[in-house]
Design a protein around this motif. Sequence first.
Motif, PDB file in Angstrom:
ATOM      1  N   ILE A   1       0.843  -1.203   0.000  1.00 38.35           N
ATOM      2  CA  ILE A   1       0.000   0.000   0.000  1.00 38.35           C
ATOM      3  C   ILE A   1       0.885   1.262   0.000  1.00 38.35           C
ATOM      4  N   VAL A   2       1.885   1.259   0.861  1.00 42.55           N
ATOM      5  CA  VAL A   2       2.773   2.414   0.969  1.00 42.55           C
ATOM      6  C   VAL A   2       3.412   2.699  -0.394  1.00 42.55           C
ATOM      7  N   ARG A   3       3.960   1.650  -1.000  1.00 46.43           N
ATOM      8  CA  ARG A   3       4.629   1.848  -2.295  1.00 46.43           C
ATOM      9  C   ARG A   3       3.643   2.355  -3.357  1.00 46.43           C
ATOM     10  N   GLU A   4       2.458   1.779  -3.356  1.00 44.99           N
ATOM     11  CA  GLU A   4       1.443   2.202  -4.327  1.00 44.99           C
ATOM     12  C   GLU A   4       1.109   3.693  -4.176  1.00 44.99           C
ATOM     13  N   LEU A   5       1.039   4.144  -2.924  1.00 49.25           N
ATOM     14  CA  LEU A   5       0.679   5.541  -2.670  1.00 49.25           C
ATOM     15  C   LEU A   5       1.832   6.490  -2.971  1.00 49.25           C
ATOM     16  N   VAL A   6       3.046   6.073  -2.640  1.00 50.95           N
ATOM     17  CA  VAL A   6       4.162   7.024  -2.655  1.00 50.95           C
ATOM     18  C   VAL A   6       4.901   7.068  -3.995  1.00 50.95           C
ATOM     19  N   VAL A   7       5.087   5.918  -4.629  1.00 51.06           N
ATOM     20  CA  VAL A   7       5.905   5.905  -5.851  1.00 51.06           C
ATOM     21  C   VAL A   7       5.407   6.903  -6.912  1.00 51.06           C
ATOM     22  N   PRO A   8       4.072   7.045  -7.120  1.00 52.77           N
ATOM     23  CA  PRO A   8       3.644   7.973  -8.186  1.00 52.77           C
ATOM     24  C   PRO A   8       3.766   9.456  -7.842  1.00 52.77           C
ATOM     25  N   LEU A   9       4.127   9.801  -6.623  1.00 49.09           N
ATOM     26  CA  LEU A   9       4.188  11.220  -6.232  1.00 49.09           C
ATOM     27  C   LEU A   9       5.256  11.985  -6.991  1.00 49.09           C
ATOM     28  N   HIS A  10       5.042  13.297  -7.115  1.00 48.90           N
ATOM     29  CA  HIS A  10       6.084  14.197  -7.633  1.00 48.90           C
ATOM     30  C   HIS A  10       7.241  14.223  -6.638  1.00 48.90           C
ATOM     31  N   TYR A  11       8.477  14.376  -7.153  1.00 50.73           N
ATOM     32  CA  TYR A  11       9.619  14.294  -6.239  1.00 50.73           C
ATOM     33  C   TYR A  11       9.580  15.332  -5.121  1.00 50.73           C
ATOM     34  N   ALA A  12       9.005  16.509  -5.414  1.00 50.46           N
ATOM     35  CA  ALA A  12       8.939  17.525  -4.352  1.00 50.46           C
ATOM     36  C   ALA A  12       8.012  17.062  -3.226  1.00 50.46           C
ATOM     37  N   ASP A  13       6.922  16.384  -3.598  1.00 45.74           N
ATOM     38  CA  ASP A  13       5.999  15.859  -2.588  1.00 45.74           C
ATOM     39  C   ASP A  13       6.642  14.708  -1.815  1.00 45.74           C
ATOM     40  N   THR A  14       7.351  13.808  -2.527  1.00 46.57           N
ATOM     41  CA  THR A  14       8.016  12.697  -1.844  1.00 46.57           C
ATOM     42  C   THR A  14       9.017  13.231  -0.815  1.00 46.57           C
ATOM     43  N   ALA A  15       9.780  14.254  -1.220  1.00 44.64           N
ATOM     44  CA  ALA A  15      10.762  14.839  -0.297  1.00 44.64           C
ATOM     45  C   ALA A  15      10.051  15.392   0.945  1.00 44.64           C
TER      46      ALA A  15
END
Lengths: 465, 465
Positions: B42-56
């Motif tokens: 679930i975590v990977r599904e939610l986070v991987v598609p984020l924009h890099y600024a959001d992931t940071a």
Amino acid sequence: MAETRVRSLPREETGLPEEIFGLDPDFVAEIDQALEEERDEIVRELVVPLHYADTADLIESLHGDHRSRLIDLLRPDFNPEILPELPDDIRDEIIERYGFADFAALIEELDSDDAVYILDRMDEAEQAHVLARLPLETRTIVEQGLNYPEYTAGRLMQRELAAVPDYWTVGEAIDYLRSNAVLPEDFYVLFVVDPRHRPVGIVRLNRLLRAKRPVRLRDIMSTELDIMKVDMDQEDVAFLFRRKDLLSAPVVDASGRLVGRITIDDIVDVIDEEAEDDILRLAGLSESSIYVSTWETIKSRFTWLFVNLGTAILASLVIGLFESSLEQIVALAVLMPIVASMGGNAGTQTLTIAVRGLAMKELTASNAMRVVGKELAVGAANGIAFAVLTGAIAWAWFDQPMIGAVIAMAMVINLVIAALSGIAIPLGLERLKIDPAVASAVFLTTVTDVIGFLAFLGLATIFLL
Amino acid sequence: MAETRVRSLPREETGLPEEIFGLDPDFVAEIDQALEEERDEIVRELVVPLHYADTADLIESLHGDHRSRLIDLLRPDFNPEILPELPDDIRDEIIERYGFADFAALIEELDSDDAVYILDRMDEAEQAHVLARLPLETRTIVEQGLNYPEYTAGRLMQRELAAVPDYWTVGEAIDYLRSNAVLPEDFYVLFVVDPRHRPVGIVRLNRLLRAKRPVRLRDIMSTELDIMKVDMDQEDVAFLFRRKDLLSAPVVDASGRLVGRITIDDIVDVIDEEAEDDILRLAGLSESSIYVSTWETIKSRFTWLFVNLGTAILASLVIGLFESSLEQIVALAVLMPIVASMGGNAGTQTLTIAVRGLAMKELTASNAMRVVGKELAVGAANGIAFAVLTGAIAWAWFDQPMIGAVIAMAMVINLVIAALSGIAIPLGLERLKIDPAVASAVFLTTVTDVIGFLAFLGLATIFLL
């Protein structure tokens, strides 16, 4: 070339910024002299090759007849890009000398965002005259632009863009670009649209160049699109450009149709304006440069100083409450500015962080309470540190431990209140939809002065008399 | 897509900036919950598609085990663009968890300017470990970058660029672009160089696309080049970009060879930093955001407040000189903060204009004297206006015309001195090569406090006793 005309006063000599980037004063003097002597050919030879930013500066720095004469001499080669760089009154002079028809012809050559900017700054009668002389197509575009509210994406955007349907191939797109005369002068991406003209992707030109002709645009386009709406606030647009490192973005109308593009160079101006506004408003200034006239400057600063006089008188009224205490212990008069001054400074630190945090969207509803907590902790910690320091100094100075204790207590109180006000005032103003940069500082110093004098003189009256 | 994950707290509800642009707190809570429950997919599904600024931002907002766990989960898809957005300590944690070899592989994928930025912020041992694991070519480029002084064009520039000889045709250039794998990922202009690799022109890609294959680059290139030297100060680079509306510029080394390119998006960061520095330094702040830790904040603000305490004590010493006057006329104690406060505010207005004028290169050696003259005129005019006002108020309040006359005289003196100091202090500091934004405010308030109290109490001692 412009560059060869530009010279520096060596930094060592003056200690001031070098002028390698602006017009050399000697060069300006040379032009002025040539205008004086009516050596028109020399003037044209010197001025025509200049960069438009330099030409605009030159026109601005000349006066009276010489300026008018230069404007006339430049007429056959007048670069329309000069226009947006000039102040309004000089643009009016150009209209007066060239007439509406020729002025409209210059406007016609500008990008739509620059044209809208200039028309917007004219009075209604002038605007109508110029609009009437624009070709129908340009006129429609400019009028639409003027209809978008100020400071929105609609105002920032350029209407000129290169858009292609998503079913085209690379080859078709390249042929279209080669044939099409109504494309913008410069562009770096192709916007790909669906049949309803809604943006679905972008193709960067270097990708287009490197792809084979039969490849479909759909297959090389990037679909990570940050789409701006026409009515979006320009500061929000700037925020998205910064956060996502965008170079250009499509702008859509209410129905989602592609109507324009915003590029990063437009955003640079927004960022400059934003930062400038914050800096100036915190100091109670509205003028934006050192070029504003002396009389305008006097008037605009008077208002802020007048508000400030009110604050100062309020503080004096507070002091007046304690006249009899001051008569009995003159040391109180000597020490009382210290508490107020430290409160004002500590509060300004918090305030600046808060105002900037709001402008940069770092300070939001979800972290406001955490920031308030932190600022209170910082205020309390530094309040205690400076209470000890100031208390010791006051004790030693007036050889009276109790006066040290009183100033120490007042210091803690004022620094905590300063921290709280420094964050609460801008948050409150933002909530009331008042620009926190404009009014925060005056409210803050009112609070820190009043509390500073009240706490110190009040505690002194209780404990020393 | 990242955008679907982003939601707003309606402005009406909170009065604070909407968070349409940042991460939704509910979304962060959802990830946090999933990390707690070890639902890795679930975590990977939610986070991987984020924009890099959001992931940071997400990585930054998590704590302890959850942060480490997320870093581990992202490892197979870690987007190198996240790295420059993170604070140093989190980058260190990533090195620790991924090891130097994998970290170097991420660095390898970044543009050279970002790679240099990150390596520069590491301690020497770490830096050596990462450098040792980079391929020779990247390593050389990064090491060269690290050798340029901070805040210069050399540090800002990207080494990757598309350069072609001036004798090529459009067709040759297009074939080269199609074949060449070592080109930058995105570029918008081709740099045209002479046989000694000196830039002689640029060809915008849209011009290249629209030209016929046999045309020579020489004939379609633009020769209006603004060439930056590697050792140029980044603020000067930013100034030129703004003035000339540049989108990209070639950077040359001491021998004039093309070694890199600077693009407008790099300049946006410089402009932000510059404005931020001015705003913060004027308030005696060095921290750059609301995210700095409480302890760091306390320490950094203590220093400025300590300097300020010195100023306040100096003002108290001046007041102390007039103890016997204050004992005789307590009204002096009540009124004395007004003169000092008005001087401080008027001086800060002038100071802000001067500091900003220096930063924006509007205030230069050639107009300094004119600006000083104008500020003196403004100070004198408002000094007289407020002298009349304050004098009348003081007269009415204490029913003593002479006390009005004294405060009026002191007001004119202090507002003129404030104007003079507001411009002379920053000019003087600039000349001594001290950043005027840092130290000007404290010098200014020292002057306006001391002169304010001295003039008012001194004149009162002469005329009232």
